[in-house]
Design a protein around this motif. Sequence first.
Motif, mmCIF file in Angstrom:
data_model
loop_
_atom_site.group_PDB
_atom_site.id
_atom_site.type_symbol
_atom_site.label_atom_id
_atom_site.label_comp_id
_atom_site.label_asym_id
_atom_site.label_seq_id
_atom_site.Cartn_x
_atom_site.Cartn_y
_atom_site.Cartn_z
ATOM 1 N N ARG A 203 53.454 65.858 14.768
ATOM 2 C CA ARG A 203 52.987 66.757 13.707
ATOM 3 C C ARG A 203 51.873 66.095 12.893
ATOM 4 O O ARG A 203 50.888 66.754 12.533
ATOM 5 N N ASN A 204 52.005 64.809 12.610
ATOM 6 C CA ASN A 204 50.957 64.091 11.875
ATOM 7 C C ASN A 204 49.664 64.052 12.682
ATOM 8 O O ASN A 204 48.566 64.209 12.141
ATOM 9 N N TYR A 205 49.785 63.825 13.998
ATOM 10 C CA TYR A 205 48.608 63.826 14.873
ATOM 11 C C TYR A 205 47.921 65.193 14.835
ATOM 12 O O TYR A 205 46.700 65.279 14.702
ATOM 13 N N ASP A 206 48.715 66.250 14.949
ATOM 14 C CA ASP A 206 48.166 67.606 14.939
ATOM 15 C C ASP A 206 47.429 67.884 13.636
ATOM 16 O O ASP A 206 46.324 68.449 13.617
ATOM 17 N N ARG A 207 48.016 67.480 12.528
ATOM 18 C CA ARG A 207 47.394 67.691 11.218
ATOM 19 C C ARG A 207 46.082 66.931 11.096
ATOM 20 O O ARG A 207 45.080 67.462 10.604
ATOM 21 N N LYS A 208 46.072 65.669 11.554
ATOM 22 C CA LYS A 208 44.858 64.854 11.436
ATOM 23 C C LYS A 208 43.730 65.389 12.304
ATOM 24 O O LYS A 208 42.564 65.401 11.894
ATOM 25 N N MET A 209 44.069 65.867 13.508
ATOM 26 C CA MET A 209 43.033 66.440 14.365
ATOM 27 C C MET A 209 42.411 67.672 13.721
ATOM 28 O O MET A 209 41.201 67.906 13.821
ATOM 29 N N ARG A 210 43.228 68.462 13.033
ATOM 30 C CA ARG A 210 42.696 69.635 12.346
ATOM 31 C C ARG A 210 41.807 69.236 11.164
ATOM 32 O O ARG A 210 40.899 69.975 10.778
ATOM 33 N N THR A 211 42.076 68.060 10.610
ATOM 34 C CA THR A 211 41.299 67.600 9.457
ATOM 35 C C THR A 211 39.940 67.071 9.868
ATOM 36 O O THR A 211 38.922 67.361 9.222
ATOM 37 N N ILE A 212 39.882 66.293 10.947
ATOM 38 C CA ILE A 212 38.636 65.610 11.301
ATOM 39 C C ILE A 212 37.841 66.332 12.386
ATOM 40 O O ILE A 212 36.715 65.926 12.693
ATOM 41 N N ARG A 213 38.409 67.407 12.969
ATOM 42 C CA ARG A 213 37.707 68.138 14.019
ATOM 43 C C ARG A 213 37.740 69.634 13.741
ATOM 44 O O ARG A 213 38.713 70.149 13.194
ATOM 45 N N ASP A 214 36.687 70.336 14.142
ATOM 46 C CA ASP A 214 36.660 71.798 14.096
ATOM 47 C C ASP A 214 37.107 72.297 15.465
ATOM 48 O O ASP A 214 36.299 72.584 16.346
ATOM 49 N N ILE A 215 38.417 72.383 15.653
ATOM 50 C CA ILE A 215 38.975 72.650 16.970
ATOM 51 C C ILE A 215 38.621 74.050 17.451
ATOM 52 O O ILE A 215 38.326 74.258 18.637
#
Length: 235
Positions: A26-38
Amino acid sequence: MKELPEWYYDEFIQIGTDYASEEEVRNYDRKMRTIRDIADEAETMRKLIDLQPEDNVLEIGCGTGEFSIELSRYCKKVLALDISQGMLEFAMKKAGERNRDNIGFENAGFLTFEPNGKEFDAVVTQLVLHHLPDFWKLIALRNVNSMLKDGGKFYLKDVVFSSGIQDFDSYFSQIFKNMPPEAGDEIVNEMTLHIKDEFSTFDWVMEGLIEKAGFIIEKSYYQDGFMATYLCTKI
């Protein structure tokens, strides 16, 4: 899952963070959403591979499932692979919450997935191939080629270093200085482990491997000296 000889590389070896717990995933998913425009990245991918409503797509290394979910809106079926069972379970839960019922999930990777004669219109993978040494990258790319229909599209995005860089000490020091504050210490630590322990290769090596595996590189994009995107067609 394909049974392999004893001498085959074990692609289930975990390097870096072990995403065994749902909290870590869940932390990984949150961080990817923060630093990337998925969402924007998924739209770019969709346009490049010219995804059609009747297409069947394979994603290798789906992580928390965001790209598979986005792509499933525009095609017939997505089969999403990952070597992390924790990631797959999180992705399956996310897909269910968003009512995406045309996505299948399987615990496998480049070397262990068994297509059983099934061919795909497109194969996509991001930030996964660098987990394999160069010899096994070629084996993986040949496997991808064998899974595609003739003329099928292969979208590859990964960390690929520019052979034009002369001073890698200065180069990597600058990368760490330019890390956005929102990345946090964990992302910095993961990048450090990536450079030390993982298998990202040079641009000329990656291009050669792709072509040796039976693809034409239709388009290639290089960014910041370490990120590459390739749109390839099976020949």
